[in-house]
Design a protein around this motif. Sequence first.
Motif, PDB file in Angstrom:
ATOM      1  N   TYR A 213       1.086  -1.570   0.378  1.00  0.00           N
ATOM      2  CA  TYR A 213       0.142  -0.414   0.427  1.00  0.00           C
ATOM      3  C   TYR A 213       1.169   1.841  -0.099  1.00  0.00           C
ATOM      4  O   TYR A 213       0.119   2.465  -0.569  1.00  0.00           O
ATOM      5  CB  TYR A 213      -0.642  -0.176   0.912  1.00  0.00           C
ATOM      6  N   ASN A 236      -7.264  -0.505  -3.820  1.00  0.00           N
ATOM      7  CA  ASN A 236      -7.699  -1.218  -2.313  1.00  0.00           C
ATOM      8  C   ASN A 236      -8.411  -2.487  -2.377  1.00  0.00           C
ATOM      9  O   ASN A 236      -8.625  -3.687  -2.842  1.00  0.00           O
ATOM     10  CB  ASN A 236      -7.306  -1.536  -1.616  1.00  0.00           C
ATOM     11  N   ASN A 240      -8.313  -6.553  -3.020  1.00  0.00           N
ATOM     12  CA  ASN A 240      -8.864  -7.227  -2.068  1.00  0.00           C
ATOM     13  C   ASN A 240      -9.513  -8.886  -3.194  1.00  0.00           C
ATOM     14  O   ASN A 240     -10.077  -9.594  -3.184  1.00  0.00           O
ATOM     15  CB  ASN A 240      -9.836  -7.543  -1.317  1.00  0.00           C
ATOM     16  N   ASP A 246      -4.623  -7.858   0.917  1.00  0.00           N
ATOM     17  CA  ASP A 246      -5.472  -6.821   0.778  1.00  0.00           C
ATOM     18  C   ASP A 246      -3.509  -6.008   1.180  1.00  0.00           C
ATOM     19  O   ASP A 246      -2.606  -6.061   1.904  1.00  0.00           O
ATOM     20  CB  ASP A 246      -5.736  -6.645   2.268  1.00  0.00           C
ATOM     21  N   LEU A 247      -3.451  -5.032   0.490  1.00  0.00           N
ATOM     22  CA  LEU A 247      -2.470  -3.807  -0.005  1.00  0.00           C
ATOM     23  C   LEU A 247      -1.603  -3.230   1.303  1.00  0.00           C
ATOM     24  O   LEU A 247      -0.893  -3.404   2.163  1.00  0.00           O
ATOM     25  CB  LEU A 247      -2.065  -3.184  -0.937  1.00  0.00           C
ATOM     26  N   LYS A 248      -2.773  -2.701   2.422  1.00  0.00           N
ATOM     27  CA  LYS A 248      -2.386  -2.754   3.804  1.00  0.00           C
ATOM     28  C   LYS A 248      -1.634  -4.037   4.574  1.00  0.00           C
ATOM     29  O   LYS A 248      -0.662  -3.638   5.057  1.00  0.00           O
ATOM     30  CB  LYS A 248      -3.045  -2.016   4.188  1.00  0.00           C
TER      31      LYS A 248
END
Length: 323
Positions: A213, A236, A240, A246-248
Amino acid sequence: MTRNMKIILLSAISFVIIVVGVLGFIGNYFYNISINPKTERPFFDNNPDLSLAVPAMQMGEQVEKDREAAKQWVEQAPHSDVTLTSYDGLKLRGYEYRQEQASARWVIIAHGYMGYGKQMAVPSMKFHQQGYNVLLVDLRGHGESEGQYIGMGWHDRLDMVGWINQIMNHDSNAEIVLYGVSMGGATVMMTSGEDLPSNVKAIVEDCGYTSAYDEFSYQLKRLFNLPSFPIMTASNAVVNLRAGYDLKEASALDQVAKSKTPMLFIHGDADTFVPYEMVQQLYDAAQVEKDLFIVKDAGHGGAYLAGEAYWNKVWAFTNKYMS
């Protein structure tokens, strides 16, 4: 409900639909230019951020000789094609370069974004010369490995665990080093937070990012001069849905904080693709035996151009943990 209220309600619904549609379009566009491995990326062509070195850093004659020798070595040295079935059923490809005399030393080498295993010719040759069996891997969606999306190190971390286990299945005494550059650096850092066997002795990461992210937010600003919100939020959501992560969550920063494996962090101070500032955050987050090696004037992935100084640092660190 009055006629005016109905008009307001319909207008609000129409507005929401339009906004969702626009964000969905933006999110899918971002997905295709960043996570879809089959999409061309013309904005990477002649990108100055991908220069290995700034003019102040000259490649030495020996470094250039090593590069040329390594390109020949990786193709001509005896090696075997190996495969791994990933946890989600993908057929992954690797290339195994064993020592002529039996050795318990192993290194698993991970390449960068849109690369492939045999591009990592220089580190492969260098580790082999140090007595390591070398396993080069094509990360999912890259090279000869299956995969419809780029994992940015997150799902790749579980693939790395699979490769580790495969080595140990035929050599329970194996002493393993993980080495990666750029996305490969992020991959080995994300792997570090998993419950690894004691056979994994050390990790060397070169110019990896704090999280997927963070890296995409940085590139969004640098390449397109666009803010993170709401584009990254929409993107994002699509990642998903289409790639299943999830990029985070794909955070090397969080993973190194959980790591129990000694780690060497390397970065060039002229890196503007994965910003130099990220390495200090990663180093500070690690709660293990660690070291930090900054190469002056090196661009992205160019720290190895320091030649002997680079590899002496790698051997000094890894040798502390190998028998």
